[in-house]
Motif scaffolding. Structure first.
Motif, PDB file in Angstrom:
ATOM      1  N   ASP A  25       0.834  -1.182   0.000  1.00 38.18           N
ATOM      2  CA  ASP A  25       0.000   0.000   0.000  1.00 38.18           C
ATOM      3  C   ASP A  25       0.876   1.242   0.000  1.00 38.18           C
ATOM      4  O   ASP A  25       1.997   1.237   0.482  1.00 38.18           O
ATOM      5  N   ALA A  26       0.316   2.325  -0.500  1.00 36.24           N
ATOM      6  CA  ALA A  26       1.128   3.528  -0.672  1.00 36.24           C
ATOM      7  C   ALA A  26       1.660   4.042   0.649  1.00 36.24           C
ATOM      8  O   ALA A  26       2.774   4.547   0.717  1.00 36.24           O
ATOM      9  N   ASP A  27       0.877   3.922   1.721  1.00 38.10           N
ATOM     10  CA  ASP A  27       1.353   4.484   2.978  1.00 38.10           C
ATOM     11  C   ASP A  27       2.432   3.649   3.620  1.00 38.10           C
ATOM     12  O   ASP A  27       3.013   4.032   4.624  1.00 38.10           O
ATOM     13  N   ASP A  28       2.714   2.473   3.054  1.00 42.40           N
ATOM     14  CA  ASP A  28       3.804   1.651   3.578  1.00 42.40           C
ATOM     15  C   ASP A  28       5.013   1.673   2.660  1.00 42.40           C
ATOM     16  O   ASP A  28       5.929   0.871   2.811  1.00 42.40           O
ATOM     17  N   ALA A  29       5.010   2.537   1.651  1.00 44.93           N
ATOM     18  CA  ALA A  29       6.066   2.506   0.646  1.00 44.93           C
ATOM     19  C   ALA A  29       7.420   2.818   1.223  1.00 44.93           C
ATOM     20  O   ALA A  29       8.435   2.454   0.647  1.00 44.93           O
ATOM     21  N   GLU A  30       7.447   3.522   2.368  1.00 42.45           N
ATOM     22  CA  GLU A  30       8.736   3.907   2.908  1.00 42.45           C
ATOM     23  C   GLU A  30       9.179   3.003   4.044  1.00 42.45           C
ATOM     24  O   GLU A  30      10.100   3.327   4.780  1.00 42.45           O
ATOM     25  N   GLY A  69      12.877  13.046  -8.664  1.00 36.77           N
ATOM     26  CA  GLY A  69      11.534  13.346  -8.194  1.00 36.77           C
ATOM     27  C   GLY A  69      10.913  12.268  -7.335  1.00 36.77           C
ATOM     28  O   GLY A  69       9.692  12.267  -7.119  1.00 36.77           O
ATOM     29  N   ALA A  70      11.718  11.348  -6.809  1.00 35.62           N
ATOM     30  CA  ALA A  70      11.204  10.288  -5.945  1.00 35.62           C
ATOM     31  C   ALA A  70      11.269  10.740  -4.486  1.00 35.62           C
ATOM     32  O   ALA A  70      12.072  11.615  -4.141  1.00 35.62           O
ATOM     33  N   PRO A  71      10.456  10.173  -3.599  1.00 37.24           N
ATOM     34  CA  PRO A  71      10.490  10.565  -2.189  1.00 37.24           C
ATOM     35  C   PRO A  71      11.874  10.317  -1.575  1.00 37.24           C
ATOM     36  O   PRO A  71      12.401   9.205  -1.644  1.00 37.24           O
ATOM     37  N   GLU A  72      12.442  11.353  -0.985  1.00 37.16           N
ATOM     38  CA  GLU A  72      13.769  11.218  -0.403  1.00 37.16           C
ATOM     39  C   GLU A  72      13.760  10.297   0.814  1.00 37.16           C
ATOM     40  O   GLU A  72      14.802   9.774   1.206  1.00 37.16           O
ATOM     41  N   GLY A  73      12.588  10.096   1.405  1.00 41.29           N
ATOM     42  CA  GLY A  73      12.495   9.198   2.552  1.00 41.29           C
ATOM     43  C   GLY A  73      12.808   7.749   2.214  1.00 41.29           C
ATOM     44  O   GLY A  73      13.006   6.927   3.114  1.00 41.29           O
ATOM     45  N   LEU A  74      12.842   7.420   0.921  1.00 44.60           N
ATOM     46  CA  LEU A  74      13.183   6.053   0.518  1.00 44.60           C
ATOM     47  C   LEU A  74      14.681   5.792   0.518  1.00 44.60           C
ATOM     48  O   LEU A  74      15.108   4.663   0.261  1.00 44.60           O
ATOM     49  N   ALA A  75      15.495   6.824   0.801  1.00 45.36           N
ATOM     50  CA  ALA A  75      16.941   6.699   0.619  1.00 45.36           C
ATOM     51  C   ALA A  75      17.539   5.550   1.424  1.00 45.36           C
ATOM     52  O   ALA A  75      18.358   4.779   0.905  1.00 45.36           O
ATOM     53  N   ALA A  76      17.157   5.438   2.689  1.00 44.86           N
ATOM     54  CA  ALA A  76      17.747   4.388   3.525  1.00 44.86           C
ATOM     55  C   ALA A  76      17.383   3.004   2.991  1.00 44.86           C
ATOM     56  O   ALA A  76      18.227   2.097   2.951  1.00 44.86           O
ATOM     57  N   GLN A  77      16.131   2.839   2.568  1.00 45.81           N
ATOM     58  CA  GLN A  77      15.725   1.550   2.017  1.00 45.81           C
ATOM     59  C   GLN A  77      16.483   1.217   0.738  1.00 45.81           C
ATOM     60  O   GLN A  77      16.943   0.095   0.552  1.00 45.81           O
ATOM     61  N   VAL A  78      16.583   2.199  -0.145  1.00 42.11           N
ATOM     62  CA  VAL A  78      17.269   1.957  -1.415  1.00 42.11           C
ATOM     63  C   VAL A  78      18.726   1.588  -1.166  1.00 42.11           C
ATOM     64  O   VAL A  78      19.257   0.641  -1.767  1.00 42.11           O
ATOM     65  N   ALA A  79      19.391   2.321  -0.271  1.00 41.65           N
ATOM     66  CA  ALA A  79      20.791   2.039   0.026  1.00 41.65           C
ATOM     67  C   ALA A  79      20.966   0.650   0.620  1.00 41.65           C
ATOM     68  O   ALA A  79      21.928  -0.059   0.307  1.00 41.65           O
ATOM     69  N   ALA A  80      20.011   0.233   1.465  1.00 34.54           N
ATOM     70  CA  ALA A  80      20.104  -1.094   2.074  1.00 34.54           C
ATOM     71  C   ALA A  80      19.858  -2.198   1.056  1.00 34.54           C
ATOM     72  O   ALA A  80      20.539  -3.226   1.054  1.00 34.54           O
TER      73      ALA A  80
END
Length: 738
Positions: free
Chosen positions: A56-61, A175-186
């Motif tokens: 769900d969108a609210d769990d994307a981060e 233009g992607a949510p910066e809050g995803l950074a930690a997940q992407v890096a992991a």
């Protein structure tokens, strides 16, 4: 059945604020048609820390990182073991051969088979063995247990701040949510920022990101270079669809379903996308005979006499885990059980048991693998087996899915033998990590002779493979459980596949669950929703008209009606609903229940001391607990009497309020009273296994907040479990239904 207990006030009419039930509004990514099962999300939540299927969108981060260092180490060891097994395989897999060679050759072969232009024997020449040969296991090394109370914020797998910052800059640029950074890096690991620039669709590897979101990121980052037919996009969407299929329980997908799903996702050349994914080793492809027992066609047979097969594509981790599981099961079946008492001794203890308990003891005495089926009342039979085995000098242990099940079965064992060791039962997760159980010997195997795994339907292929390969040679394994409950959150249907394969002794309990609740649940198991006599108000139906009334009545039942009329306090009553979202999902119900039962400001990430919570240390695991306090170390919980500290940065990802759970979260546990909430538009989420599981969580009393009208009996009578595509039956030498 009766209506609501006397004295319950009428609920005022309220308009629903949105759709009730969490299952509605979770449309799958692949649409309908032949590929419908690819994009469908599991019938309930597939990763207990999020909404159904965790996308769900609210769990994307939200990150899907395990909190326990021991569990992470066990998973890492399993990956290394699978890699070693892959490297050791010089030829094709014995049954269900993995294809090799150039991807173009593969694609031509698949097309030739599907079109009928070429017989299967001419394309796939490797014969399949009717049964998987036993192989020497490559066992994981012993894993140190995590200290009690260690939280979810272990530094294992946490990316460096510098890496997170570089990824954050790339996300902002696209233009992607910066809050995803930690997940992407992991997820992407070292050089994550460079990987994203080289292939923006790698963003799809992050949980919760959908293809349309990754497409927008790629368009911004690549500009004119971005195109729908980009090979990188085709590969990323293929892998994403296979991941979505795993969330829905599949370990592999049939080639036509995958190709159709890719087309629905806007991939212009779906065949080429699959070809590229396989060529880059991001997926594996298999051809499996529909009937492994069927004889190979003779060389001089006409072209039309080929052996029927299906072409399957899957992610390596699940496909190889299934192969590993098949190898381990073959080893157990073909090995001679360890000599641990004469046949006369075993027969003596069996003779003193009753009914199917005696059958189970005799089966375990003679075979390395035994399956046991039955409801809650049948747990006395594996308890009798453990007591008998202990009496014969065996090192015997049981493992359950949840701490609630562990404590319940431990109490049952104590009743059967008050002198038995206090800790003879562990959870599966604790057993694998080393935090519970007998420990491991110098070879890395469990230090035991008999393992009884209860709640076996909850075993996914990876967990089952770890368990089986951790057993020493000559050990006995008994898999027990109720085949009518919901299947595992993770991919596979291990217990159901084994029951269908009929490769080992099976003992079906003849002990029925007692009382009106037992009668009701037993009828649901065979597709009948019967009206039962409930003189003690064991079953109560509470009709509701809309979502607002459903929430009101649920709070009323938990806080007032059930404690007063039934005598079960609110903290021993569990609410169960189809999903997390919506006007009558777990979020809405928990907010209303907290306001009534434990109001507070929620200053600790929305939580206050005394709140009931559902803690999810890893996807698929839910530990009911209670908030004790919060401090600089994090949120302090108690889960089944054990202290847990969740670091503050992990609270949002792993802790929810727990007065209301989904059925998948509740499986493996039972409570004195259960309130099952069925809002009007939750009808599509209902199935026979869901209703069976939810209703079966009640020990003494069940209230049903009923707003789905005829959808409930229709679900029980007509909607079985959704099929899952797996390879285990073929690997075990059993026919598959496709």
């Amino acid at each position: 059945m009766s209506t609501e207990p006397e004295g319950t006030e009428e609920a005022p009419e309220q308009e629903a604020d949105g759709a009730g039930g969490g299952a509605a509004g979770t449309a799958g990514p692949a649409g309908g048609g032949a590929a419908e099962s690819v994009g469908e999300e599991p019938g309930a939540d597939a990763g207990e820390g999020g909404d159904a299927a965790g996308v769900d969108a609210d769990d994307a981060e939200k990150a899907r990182l395990s909190e326990a260092e021991a569990e992470l180490a066990a998973q890492r060891i399993e990956r290394e073991r699978i890699a070693r097994r892959k490297a050791e395989k010089q030829g094709p897999v014995a049954s269900g051969a993995k294809l090799s060679g150039k991807a173009a050759d593969l694609l031509a072969a698949v097309r030739a088979v599907e079109s009928g232009a070429k017989p299967v024997a001419a394309v796939f020449s490797e014969p399949e063995a009717p049964r998987r040969a036993a192989q020497e296991p490559v066992r994981p090394r012993p894993v140190s247990a995590e200290p009690a109370g260690a939280g979810a914020g272990s530094s294992v797998g946490v990316p460096a701040p510098e890496a997170v910052e570089t990824v954050r800059r790339v996300l902002a640029e696209g233009g992607a949510p910066e809050g995803l950074a930690a997940q992407v890096a992991a997820v992407l690991g070292e050089g994550a920022d460079d990987q994203l620039r080289a292939d923006p669709w790698q963003l799809l590897r992050v949980t919760g990101v959908r293809p349309e979101q990754a497409d927008g990121f790629a368009r911004t980052l690549l500009g004119a270079e971005c195109a729908p037919d980009d090979e990188r996009r085709g590969r990323a969407v293929t892998v994403w669809l296979l991941e979505q299929a795993a969330l829905a329980g599949h370990t592999v997908l049939e080639m036509p379903a995958l190709v159709a799903a890719l087309a629905q996702r806007g991939v212009p050349d779906a065949d080429a996308a699959v070809q590229s994914t396989i060529a880059e080793a991001e997926a594996l492809v298999f051809q499996d005979a529909l009937d492994p027992a069927a004889p190979e066609p003779a060389e001089d047979d006409e072209e039309g006499a080929e052996r029927p097969v299906r072409i399957l594509v899957g992610l390596e981790r699940y496909a190889l885990a299934e192969e590993s599981l098949a190898d381990g099961l073959a080893r157990l079946i073909n090995s001679v059980p360890k000599e641990d008492g004469s046949a006369a001794d075993w027969e003596g203890v069996a003779g003193s048991a009753e009914g199917s308990a005696a059958e189970l003891i005799r089966a375990a005495a003679a075979a390395g693998l035994v399956l046991h089926t039955g409801g809650e009342a049948s747990l006395t039979e594996p308890a009798a087996l453990l007591v008998a085995a202990r009496g014969l000098g065996l090192r015997a242990w049981a493992a359950t899915h949840s701490p609630l099940g562990r404590d319940r079965f431990g109490a049952l064992l104590h009743e059967a033998d008050p002198h038995a060791p206090a800790r003879q039962v562990a959870t599966v997760a604790g057993l694998l990590s080393g935090a519970e159980g007998p420990g491991r010997d110098t070879d890395g195997a469990f230090d035991l002779d008999l393992l009884v795994v209860l709640d076996a339907p909850q075993l996914d292929v990876e967990t089952a493979a770890l368990l089986v390969e951790s057993l020493p040679d000559g050990a006995r394994l008994v898999l027990g459980g109720d085949p009518a409950v919901l299947w595992s959150v993770g991919p596979g249907r291990v217990f159901a596949d084994l029951l269908a394969a009929r490769i080992c002794p099976q003992v079906a309990s003849r002990r029925p669950d007692p009382g009106p609740l037992g009668e009701l649940v037993s009828g649901i198991g065979i597709g009948e929703l019967n009206q039962v006599e409930a003189p003690g108000k064991e079953v109560v139906i509470v009709p509701v008209r809309d979502a607002g009334e459903a929430v009101h009545r649920t709070v009323q039942l938990v806080a007032d009606s059930v404690p007063r009329a039934i005598g079960v306090p609110a903290d021993q009553t569990q609410v169960i609903t189809p999903g997390h979202g919506g006007a009558v999902g777990t979020r809405a119900l928990n907010a209303a229940l907290k306001e009534r039962l434990n109001p507070g400001p929620g200053r600790f990430g929305g939580f206050d001391p005394g709140d009931r919570v559902a803690y999810s240390p890893a996807p698929g695991r839910t530990l009911p607990g209670q908030v004790v306090k919060a401090d600089a170390d994090g949120l302090h919980l108690t889960c089944s009497g054990e202290p847990v500290v969740v670091p503050k940065e992990r609270v949002e990802q792993t802790v929810r309020h727990g007065w209301a759970l989904t059925a998948h979260q509740a499986v493996g546990g039972r409570w004195p009273a259960a309130v099952v909430v069925l809002p009007g538009d939750a009808a599509q989420a209902l199935s026979r296994p869901w209703v069976y599981t939810a209703f079966g969580r009640a020990e003494r009393h069940l209230s049903v907040v009923h707003g789905v009208e005829q959808a409930l009996p229709r679900a029980v009578a007509e909607i079985p479990a959704k099929p899952r595509t797996t390879r285990l039956p073929v690997l075990l030498g059993a026919p598959t239904s496709g």
